[in-house]
Design a protein around this motif. Structure first.
Motif, short mmCIF file in Angstrom:
data_model
loop_
_atom_site.label_atom_id
_atom_site.label_comp_id
_atom_site.label_asym_id
_atom_site.label_seq_id
_atom_site.Cartn_x
_atom_site.Cartn_y
_atom_site.Cartn_z
N THR A 453 -24.59 -51.76 -47.26
CA THR A 453 -24.69 -51.92 -45.84
C THR A 453 -24.11 -50.20 -45.59
O THR A 453 -23.55 -49.69 -45.53
N ARG A 454 -25.27 -50.64 -43.83
CA ARG A 454 -24.52 -49.54 -43.29
C ARG A 454 -22.58 -49.50 -42.66
O ARG A 454 -22.05 -48.89 -42.05
N ASP A 455 -22.14 -51.34 -43.09
CA ASP A 455 -21.09 -51.24 -42.61
C ASP A 455 -19.54 -50.52 -43.54
O ASP A 455 -18.86 -50.77 -43.35
N VAL A 456 -20.38 -50.42 -44.68
CA VAL A 456 -19.69 -49.88 -45.98
C VAL A 456 -19.53 -48.70 -46.06
O VAL A 456 -20.03 -47.86 -45.50
N HIS A 457 -17.98 -48.13 -46.06
CA HIS A 457 -17.51 -46.65 -45.65
C HIS A 457 -17.82 -46.24 -47.20
O HIS A 457 -17.20 -46.89 -48.28
N GLN A 458 -18.25 -45.15 -47.31
CA GLN A 458 -17.68 -43.90 -48.31
C GLN A 458 -16.65 -43.87 -49.40
O GLN A 458 -16.75 -44.25 -50.23
N GLU A 459 -15.45 -44.17 -47.98
CA GLU A 459 -14.05 -43.47 -49.02
C GLU A 459 -13.79 -44.83 -49.49
O GLU A 459 -12.95 -45.21 -50.09
N TRP A 460 -14.73 -46.18 -49.13
CA TRP A 460 -14.38 -48.16 -49.33
C TRP A 460 -14.69 -47.86 -50.81
O TRP A 460 -13.91 -48.30 -51.80
N ILE A 461 -15.71 -46.64 -50.83
CA ILE A 461 -16.73 -46.73 -51.85
C ILE A 461 -16.10 -45.68 -52.99
O ILE A 461 -15.55 -46.53 -54.01
N ASP A 462 -14.99 -45.10 -52.64
CA ASP A 462 -14.91 -44.37 -53.67
C ASP A 462 -13.61 -44.82 -54.09
O ASP A 462 -13.18 -44.91 -55.28
N SER A 463 -12.67 -45.79 -53.34
CA SER A 463 -11.62 -46.16 -53.48
C SER A 463 -11.44 -47.93 -54.28
O SER A 463 -10.55 -47.42 -55.76
N PHE A 464 -13.46 -47.92 -54.31
CA PHE A 464 -13.15 -49.35 -55.30
C PHE A 464 -13.13 -48.55 -56.59
O PHE A 464 -13.09 -49.21 -57.91
N VAL A 465 -14.18 -47.32 -56.79
CA VAL A 465 -14.25 -47.23 -58.16
C VAL A 465 -12.59 -46.74 -58.60
O VAL A 465 -12.47 -47.29 -59.98
N GLY A 466 -12.15 -45.38 -57.35
CA GLY A 466 -11.26 -45.32 -58.71
C GLY A 466 -10.04 -47.20 -59.16
O GLY A 466 -9.24 -46.82 -59.77
N VAL A 467 -9.66 -47.77 -58.06
CA VAL A 467 -9.05 -49.40 -58.08
C VAL A 467 -9.71 -49.77 -60.09
O VAL A 467 -9.09 -50.03 -60.49
N LEU A 468 -11.35 -50.12 -59.91
CA LEU A 468 -11.73 -49.93 -61.38
C LEU A 468 -11.09 -49.05 -62.24
O LEU A 468 -10.97 -49.86 -63.56
N ARG A 469 -11.42 -47.85 -62.42
CA ARG A 469 -10.78 -47.03 -63.08
C ARG A 469 -9.81 -46.91 -63.38
O ARG A 469 -9.59 -46.81 -64.35
N GLY A 470 -8.72 -47.59 -62.64
CA GLY A 470 -7.13 -47.54 -62.99
C GLY A 470 -6.94 -48.44 -63.37
O GLY A 470 -6.34 -48.79 -64.60
N ILE A 471 -7.59 -50.21 -63.48
CA ILE A 471 -7.53 -51.01 -64.56
C ILE A 471 -8.35 -50.47 -65.92
O ILE A 471 -7.81 -51.59 -66.71
N LEU A 472 -9.51 -50.00 -65.79
CA LEU A 472 -10.55 -50.10 -67.06
C LEU A 472 -11.03 -48.57 -67.36
O LEU A 472 -11.07 -49.25 -68.64
#
Length: 477
Positions: A453-472
């Motif tokens: 939504t409009r409340d989600v910042h792109q840097e949060w998206i990038d961080s989310f993907v980075g953390v998930l990739r770091g685990i998987l």
């Protein structure tokens, strides 16, 4: 100042508490909540409310307005004419958006009540048409449907079936430690057993996204008619499921109902409810050429949640139905002379209608189109970023939602890391996803979803993907 724990002890206070102490506790509790646009929130199926909606709510809430009754069918209680007119306009506007402004309905405390209303009216309408209050009714829906469906079947005594554990599927995040064997995970209850007589809830298989299989829906209806003698059916479809945003083929279901009515010469009765709680205020703006729920003659009622993608204050839903369908559940209102209550909740705040009206009129189609188009673009960006993450299976991106299955082979340690470092940090949602729970050989998978939504910042998206990739890990090219 009193200790904060003393003011949260659950005991009725003998003496009043000072304004200063109350303010302190409220601020501490406020700090304990997530903050839209400040804290990473990637999983909630809603967004921060529009400031004008909050403003309108506060104006009318201070009047202590009661919006009891349905204002498209009666006058309502005396003294609240203003909120009654605003709510009536909201119902007509929402009906117009979805294809028919000559509808009845009201603003409910949430989508759950609206779904219960749909099935309640469906039950009573079918009983009226068959002149048999004991005739069994089958409820057919996708397993991707919202849990309120089960609640509705239970409350209305339609039959909700039962869940049984699978002997092979286990949940490594639930269980208990055993001194001899270590951690013993719980078995997953994913096998669904409907009532043996054919009545009550049946879960029709869906695809990987959550869209109901219309061909199997037809064969299920035919089987229940021929083998169990079922003559009354409630069909529950989704326009925007909770976990994937999937849109059922409402038009095809409508055509199926018409075909069966003609084939069986009206001897079999149908009621068609559409749960558009999530998608009802998105898809008309993202997919303007798509046939909308109330444009389909066979649709009897619809649920929409303006607090999800409509920018309105929580919690409110909208229940819409064809003109005069609510007569099947109306009751004399007693102290509201010469009026009849045809809602489930009865008394409710008129401030929600004012908030909805203000936001809808302020934004218009142009505003909602800009809002949801921008969110859909960001959702596609997240979807593309996740394509390189290992051990996940992306499902096709729907509306403003991104969902993916986690590998069945993930260890308990990996699942715990995902829970602690992804789910908790980014407030995402994950759950077991069933595509065919009436078949014990089809096993569920863990599915995680993000709502952009409009409340989600792109840097949060990038961080989310980075953390998930770091685990998987990353996929190898």
């Amino acid at each position: 100042m009193s200790n904060i724990h003393n003011l949260l002890d659950g005991k009725w206070p003998w003496c009043g508490t000072t304004d200063t102490e109350l303010e302190h506790v409220l601020r501490v509790m406020h700090h304990n909540n997530g903050e839209w646009d400040v804290q990473p929130i990637l999983g909630f199926p809603s967004m921060s409310p529009h400031p004008l909606g909050i403003h309108a709510f506060n104006i009318f809430q201070s009047q202590h307005t009661n919006a009891i009754l349905t204002h498209t069918r009666g006058k309502g209680e005396k003294g609240f004419g203003g909120v009654q007119k605003l709510e009536k306009d909201v119902i007509k506007m929402t009906g117009n958006l979805l294809g028919d402004d000559n509808v009845d309905g009201y603003i409910t405390p949430g989508g759950t009540e609206a779904n219960i209303m749909g099935l309640w009216i469906g039950r009573e309408k079918l009983r009226s048409e068959t002149k048999d209050c004991k005739s069994p009714i089958a409820v057919l829906a996708s397993p991707a449907s919202h849990y309120s469906l089960w609640k509705a079947c239970n409350v209305l005594d339609l039959g909700e079936g039962k869940w049984e554990q699978c002997s092979s599927c286990v949940d490594w995040l639930k269980g208990k430690e055993d001194e001899l064997v270590g951690f013993k995970p719980e078995h997953v209850s994913h096998i669904f057993k409907p009532n043996q007589d054919g009545s009550g809830l049946h879960l029709v298989p869906c695809n990987e996204i959550g869209q109901i299989d219309v061909a199997v829906l037809e064969s299920t209806i035919r089987s229940l008619y021929q083998k169990n003698g079922i003559r009354c059916f409630i069909i529950f479809a989704n326009e925007g499921t909770t976990l994937t945003g999937a849109m059922d083929d409402t038009l095809a279901i409508g055509h199926l109902i018409t075909k069966l009515r003609r084939e069986w010469n009206g001897k079999v009765k149908f009621y068609f409810h559409v749960d558009a709680a999530y998608g009802g205020l998105i898809y008309p703006f993202l997919e303007p050429n798509r046939t909308r729920a109330l444009q389909i003659p066979e649709v009897d009622s619809v649920t929409v949640d303006p607090y999800k993608m409509g920018q309105c204050p929580i919690a409110e839903g909208i229940f819409l139905c064809r003109k005069d369908h609510q007569k099947y559940i109306e009751r004399p209102a007693g102290y509201v002379q010469y009026e009849r209550d045809d809602t489930l909740c009865g008394s409710r705040s008129g401030a929600y209608g004012a908030a909805c009206w203000t936001v809808f009129r302020h934004e218009g189609a142009e505003g909602f189109t800009r809002l949801h188009t921008a969110a859909a673009v960001e959702a596609k960006y997240l979807h593309s970023r996740l394509e390189n993450v290992a051990q996940i299976e992306l499902v096709p991106q729907q509306l403003n939602m991104v969902a993916f299955y986690l590998s069945r082979d993930l260890s308990r340690d990996i699942l715990k890391r995902i829970r602690d470092e992804v789910e908790h940090k980014f407030i995402t949602m994950w759950s077991w996803f069933y595509t065919d729970p009436e078949n014990p050989d089809v096993h569920p998978q863990r599915l995680m979803k993000c709502v952009i939504t409009r409340d989600v910042h792109q840097e949060w998206i990038d961080s989310f993907v980075g953390v998930l990739r770091g685990i998987l890990g990353s996929k190898t090219k």
